[in-house]
Design an enzyme around this catalytic site. Sequence first.
Site, PDB file in Angstrom:
ATOM      1  N   ASP A 165     130.691  42.777 -22.498  1.00 44.00           N
ATOM      2  CA  ASP A 165     130.119  44.085 -21.580  1.00 44.00           C
ATOM      3  C   ASP A 165     128.475  43.815 -21.980  1.00 44.00           C
ATOM      4  O   ASP A 165     128.046  44.481 -22.744  1.00 44.00           O
ATOM      5  CB  ASP A 165     130.640  45.082 -21.804  1.00 44.00           C
ATOM      6  CG  ASP A 165     130.039  46.322 -21.167  1.00 44.00           C
ATOM      7  OD1 ASP A 165     129.816  46.016 -19.857  1.00 44.00           O
ATOM      8  OD2 ASP A 165     129.911  47.606 -21.724  1.00 44.00           O
ATOM      9  N   GLU A 167     131.421  41.253 -17.445  1.00 41.13           N
ATOM     10  CA  GLU A 167     131.381  42.096 -16.288  1.00 41.13           C
ATOM     11  C   GLU A 167     130.410  41.573 -15.213  1.00 41.13           C
ATOM     12  O   GLU A 167     129.048  41.400 -16.023  1.00 41.13           O
ATOM     13  CB  GLU A 167     131.279  43.712 -16.746  1.00 41.13           C
ATOM     14  CG  GLU A 167     131.500  44.566 -15.719  1.00 41.13           C
ATOM     15  CD  GLU A 167     131.672  45.923 -16.066  1.00 41.13           C
ATOM     16  OE1 GLU A 167     132.665  46.316 -16.966  1.00 41.13           O
ATOM     17  OE2 GLU A 167     130.514  46.592 -16.363  1.00 41.13           O
ATOM     18  N   ASP A 169     131.347  50.315 -26.032  1.00 41.00           N
ATOM     19  CA  ASP A 169     130.922  49.026 -25.341  1.00 41.00           C
ATOM     20  C   ASP A 169     131.823  47.956 -25.792  1.00 41.00           C
ATOM     21  O   ASP A 169     132.379  47.249 -24.747  1.00 41.00           O
ATOM     22  CB  ASP A 169     129.562  48.785 -25.709  1.00 41.00           C
ATOM     23  CG  ASP A 169     128.558  49.814 -25.229  1.00 41.00           C
ATOM     24  OD1 ASP A 169     128.641  49.949 -24.111  1.00 41.00           O
ATOM     25  OD2 ASP A 169     127.601  50.348 -25.938  1.00 41.00           O
TER      26      ASP A 169
END
Length: 154
Positions: free
Chosen positions: A7, A67, A139
């Site tokens: 991420d 992502e 996160d």
Amino acid sequence: MIILGLDPSLSCTGWGVIRVEGSRIAHIANGQVPTDANAPMAARLATLQAALAEVIATHGPTRAAAEEVFVNKNPQSTLKLAQARGVVLAACGAAGLDVREHAARLVKKAVVGTGGADKRQVQAMLKVLLPGAEIAGADAADALAVAIADAHLN
């Protein structure tokens, strides 16, 4: 197969490593790489690159998943995210990892069942999917969700 989920963020990049054997998923490790907001950009990016290189060397993932980038209303925030994301992809590329990219809505749908899930719902589902895993923070949770989604989507 070992999947490294990522991420990307300049302030704090999350990472999560899972093992996939058939339909079984097991937690290996997770963490977060914060950078000093007062440090020069080059130093922040170098910190991120070095930390991810160490994660890759330690856990030996088969592939990585990240992502996809999204555009913020603030162009400066988007640019900073893109720079961090570039370092994340470069660290994976330097290690010879194939990186698959997934939209946030698709990750949420794969993990929770709905693309509109909020962070709490994703974190609650991670507790079900990875029982006993100590998650380093929000996160890291997002990164684990990316890794799990990648396992289901590919």
